[in-house]
Design an enzyme around this catalytic site. Structure first.
Site, PDB file in Angstrom:
ATOM      1  N   ASP A  92     -16.515  39.663 121.352  1.00 29.37           N
ATOM      2  CA  ASP A  92     -16.740  39.323 122.735  1.00 29.37           C
ATOM      3  C   ASP A  92     -15.914  38.730 123.423  1.00 29.37           C
ATOM      4  OD1 ASP A  92     -18.978  41.016 122.169  1.00 29.37           O
ATOM      5  OD2 ASP A  92     -20.398  39.527 122.711  1.00 29.37           O
ATOM      6  N   HIS A 244     -16.203  36.160 118.269  1.00 26.99           N
ATOM      7  CA  HIS A 244     -15.600  36.049 119.711  1.00 26.99           C
ATOM      8  C   HIS A 244     -14.036  35.867 119.405  1.00 26.99           C
ATOM      9  CE1 HIS A 244     -19.640  34.635 120.405  1.00 26.99           C
ATOM     10  NE2 HIS A 244     -19.511  35.223 121.614  1.00 26.99           N
TER      11      HIS A 244
END
Length: 734
Positions: A92, A244
């Site tokens: 993400d 991430h």
């Protein structure tokens, strides 16, 4: 006494159209739009995502107990899990120019593909990183454009977040994606009544919502071992794992991935993209369907996406420039303030020392030249104040009526003052009137004044004392605002004391005085003749002649004890006209003398110093100063409000210190400074616009006509009785 009639030679003025307000409006609109785009792309409108659950009454049980991949719309709801021993690595908040390549390096080293849920704003800023994802065989999904809490947004705004992200992805990578992951989402069993409408509306738009089974929580940087533990699925179950590749230091993420992938492979896991895992789930469930996350984007989507990318990057570039300018303006302001206080303080101490003197008392007679055009309101008071001066050598006053139509000359003649002459001539402009008076003056010491200015009884005497030094060619007096009752007049009073008189102390110390004010200035006839007299080449004839005198090697000084009271504009329109003419005329004068910066000797030395300081602090700094207010507004709405307020108050405090110093040196009462904070919200912005419009006018090559201000007449200021002059008075008062 007969009235001589002078017919001067007139220069032709080229008329140009006035710059339009619409130009300034367009400039402000563009800047406002740029800042809005930047604030939007930086997620400055993101609501607080910390919230309590609103319950799951409206969420289907099949979703709460189902898998992390959800296909939900108004007609049907289905959720899917990955098959056993299957892992989808999802990332993400990217792409990031530093950490996304590092993540890709690890994935490529282990021959694994990932699914990257990208932010549209990040794709716009880092297109190469986004392009490398698709080029490397990885897939991308939508993670919105600005990372907001979607449940807090209206439906149109949510669609905007999805659509803008799709467009920039299409522009940069050439593909569209059906995958979406909402910011701040987690497992399927965490979906509540607030989230469910968002999931279903996204499904109506054709999106597949991808949540996760395990969250590495790498964003907290708990350590490599803990990240691996968090991401590891239970037993042999399949999992969509959350990582991430942006949002801060991701070195632990990279290190954890490098260990996690081989560890899971040793346990018999295979790694797939989200769509590959979903297609495997379809096959296991006997569903004859396939999802492809790399559908080619249309040409129209790519073009619209490019425009959006250009807008985002352009806004970033403009804000970056504004940030640099903000630092530059701050540094210039602080530097100017420090130099101003130090040098003006030194100037004041030197003048007040007991052994200070200009030389022997100057008692030569003086000729005062008063150019007058339609000055009926204040000419009588002005002429009386001049004629009644206490200069021991005597004062001759020459009023040059420059074609007035209101009876100005008649008013002066009716005074019947023995030392006052009236000269009538056709209208030819202020320089022409001054040159006429100079030609008719009987004496070699000249004082040039405006027709609305009132002198104190000792002003002429004090003004000419510096001429005891034979090197002095011109003397600038101390101009005071006489009508201080209105708020706008108080602001101008502050500006005169700080921006004019304090500056003149600085300029005298640096030997680069740019302007002897038209309201009160003393000159040697020899110096004016040597410099070629006054011209109408510019609208700031006082600045023009002062620079010419400085180039000729004459010393130009400031005599703060010689005071003259002038009527300041009382309306915004009148103030605008006056300052527009001043600023534009100053630019004309600087441009006229620009080539002399290459001169040798006194001319080059003076011009280089003068043009440097005036251009830097008189033009460039005011031109860039709006950046301070612009960034302050931006900070109050979109950045740290407390830090912004502290910075703004610090700037105000610095201005207040400067004002106190200036008022103390000028022996003015400090009470009026209560309006200084208010000045920051209106008056200063008006001066910004004046400078901006003056620069625009100058760039168009135009030339303004003279703009006569409306006068109401100035009452003589209250002045204490003056002692008869004595030789001691030839020295400036301490």
């Amino acid at each position: 006494m007969a009235e001589p009639t002078i017919t001067p030679t007139r220069h032709r003025r080229r008329a140009v159209p006035q710059p339009r307000w619409i130009l300034l409006g367009m400039l402000l609109a563009v800047l406002g739009s740029v800042l809005f785009v930047n604030a939007y792309t930086n997620a400055s409108f993101t609501p607080d995502h910390h919230q309590s659950s609103s319950g799951q009454r409206d969420v289907p049980t099949s979703v709460v107990t189902g898998g992390p991949i959800i296909s939900a719309n108004s007609e049907q709801v289905r959720s899917y899990r990955l098959p056993e021993r299957t892992i989808a690595l999802t990332f993400d908040d990217g792409p990031d120019p530093v950490w996304t390549p590092e993540v890709l390096r690890v994935l490529d080293a282990h021959q694994v593909k990932g699914t990257f849920f990208v932010l549209g704003s990040q794709v716009s800023r880092h297109p190469d990183a986004a392009r490398s994802l698709v080029a490397g065989g990885h897939e991308v999904g939508v993670h919105t454009f600005t990372h907001p809490q979607l449940a807090e947004l209206p439906a149109w705004r949510r669609q905007l977040e999805y659509g803008q992200t799709q467009l920039v992805v299409a522009a940069v990578t050439g593909v569209r994606t059906p995958l979406i992951r909402f910011p701040y989402s987690s497992h399927a069993n965490a979906i509540d009544n607030r989230d469910w409408p968002v999931v279903r509306s996204a499904g109506d738009l054709g999106y597949l919502t991808v949540l996760n089974d395990t969250d590495s929580k790498d964003w907290a940087r708990p350590g490599v071992d803990k990240i691996i533990e968090n991401a590891t699925p239970d037993g042999t179950s399949g999992a969509v794992t959350l990582w991430h590749d942006a949002g801060g230091d991701r070195s632990q993420t990279v290190a954890a991935l490098d260990r996690f992938i081989p560890l899971m492979k040793e346990r018999g896991y295979r790694f797939v993209t989200a769509t590959e895992g979903l297609n495997l789930a379809f096959a296991a469930a006997g569903v004859d369907h396939r999802v492809d996350a790399g559908v080619a984007a249309t040409a129209g989507d790519r073009w619209r996406g490019r425009m959006l990318v250009w807008a985002v990057r352009g806004a970033d570039d403009v804000l970056g420039v504004l940030g640099v300018l903000f630092v530059l303006v701050g540094a210039l302001t602080v530097g100017r303030t420090a130099v101003l206080i130090v040098l003006s303080g030194r100037h004041a101490r030197r003048r007040r020392s007991r052994d200070w003197t200009w030389g022997p008392p100057v008692t030569e007679p003086v000729s005062v030249i008063v150019p007058a055009y339609n000055e009926k309101e204040g000419i009588a008071a002005a002429v009386r104040s001049l004629a009644n001066g206490d200069h021991p050598g005597g004062i001759e006053v020459i009023v040059v009526d420059d074609g007035s139509t209101d009876g100005t000359a008649d008013i002066v003649e009716a005074l019947r003052l023995p030392n006052v002459r009236v000269v009538r001539k056709p209208n030819g402009g202020k320089p022409s009137a001054l040159n006429t008076g100079i030609a008719l003056a009987r004496h070699d010491l000249l004082v040039l004044v405006d027709g609305d200015t009132i002198f104190e009884p000792d002003s002429v005497r004090r003004l000419v004392q510096p001429f005891a030094d034979p090197r002095v060619g011109a003397v600038a007096g101390n101009v005071k605002v006489g009508n201080r009752r209105s708020l706008i007049a108080k602001w101008q009073h502050i500006e005169y004391v700080i921006g004019f008189n304090l500056d003149r102390r600085l300029y005298e110390t640096l030997r680069c005085m740019p302007t002897v004010p038209g309201a009160i200035g003393g000159f040697r006839r020899e110096a004016l003749r040597y410099a070629g007299g006054l011209t109408d080449d510019t609208l700031a004839e006082d600045t023009d002649i002062t620079i010419a005198l400085g180039r000729a090697g004459w010393k130009i000084v400031y005599e703060e004890t010689a005071r003259a009271w002038t009527e300041a504009p009382t309306s915004i329109g009148q103030l605008w006209k006056q300052r527009y003419r001043w600023s534009y005329g100053t630019m004309q004068a600087l441009w006229k003398h620009r080539r002399s910066v290459l001169d040798r000797g006194a001319s080059g030395r003076f011009t280089r110093r003068c043009l440097f300081f005036v251009s830097l602090f008189g033009v460039l700094l005011p031109l860039l100063a709006p950046v301070i207010d612009l960034m302050a507004l931006y900070g109050l709405f979109f950045l740290d409000r407390k830090a912004t307020a502290i910075a703004w108050l610090a700037m105000l405090g610095m201005q207040l210190v400067t004002a106190v110093v200036a008022f103390r040196l000028d022996r003015e009462k400090l009470g009026v400074l209560w309006v200084l904070p208010l000045q920051q919200f209106a008056y200063r912005q008006l001066m910004y616009l004046v400078i901006i419009q003056s620069v625009v006018t100058a760039l168009t090559g135009g030339r303004l006509g003279w703009q006569k201000l409306r006068r109401t007449g100035l009452e003589p200021p209250p002045i204490a009785p003056v002692r008869p002059p004595s030789p001691v008075d030839a020295r400036p008062a301490p």
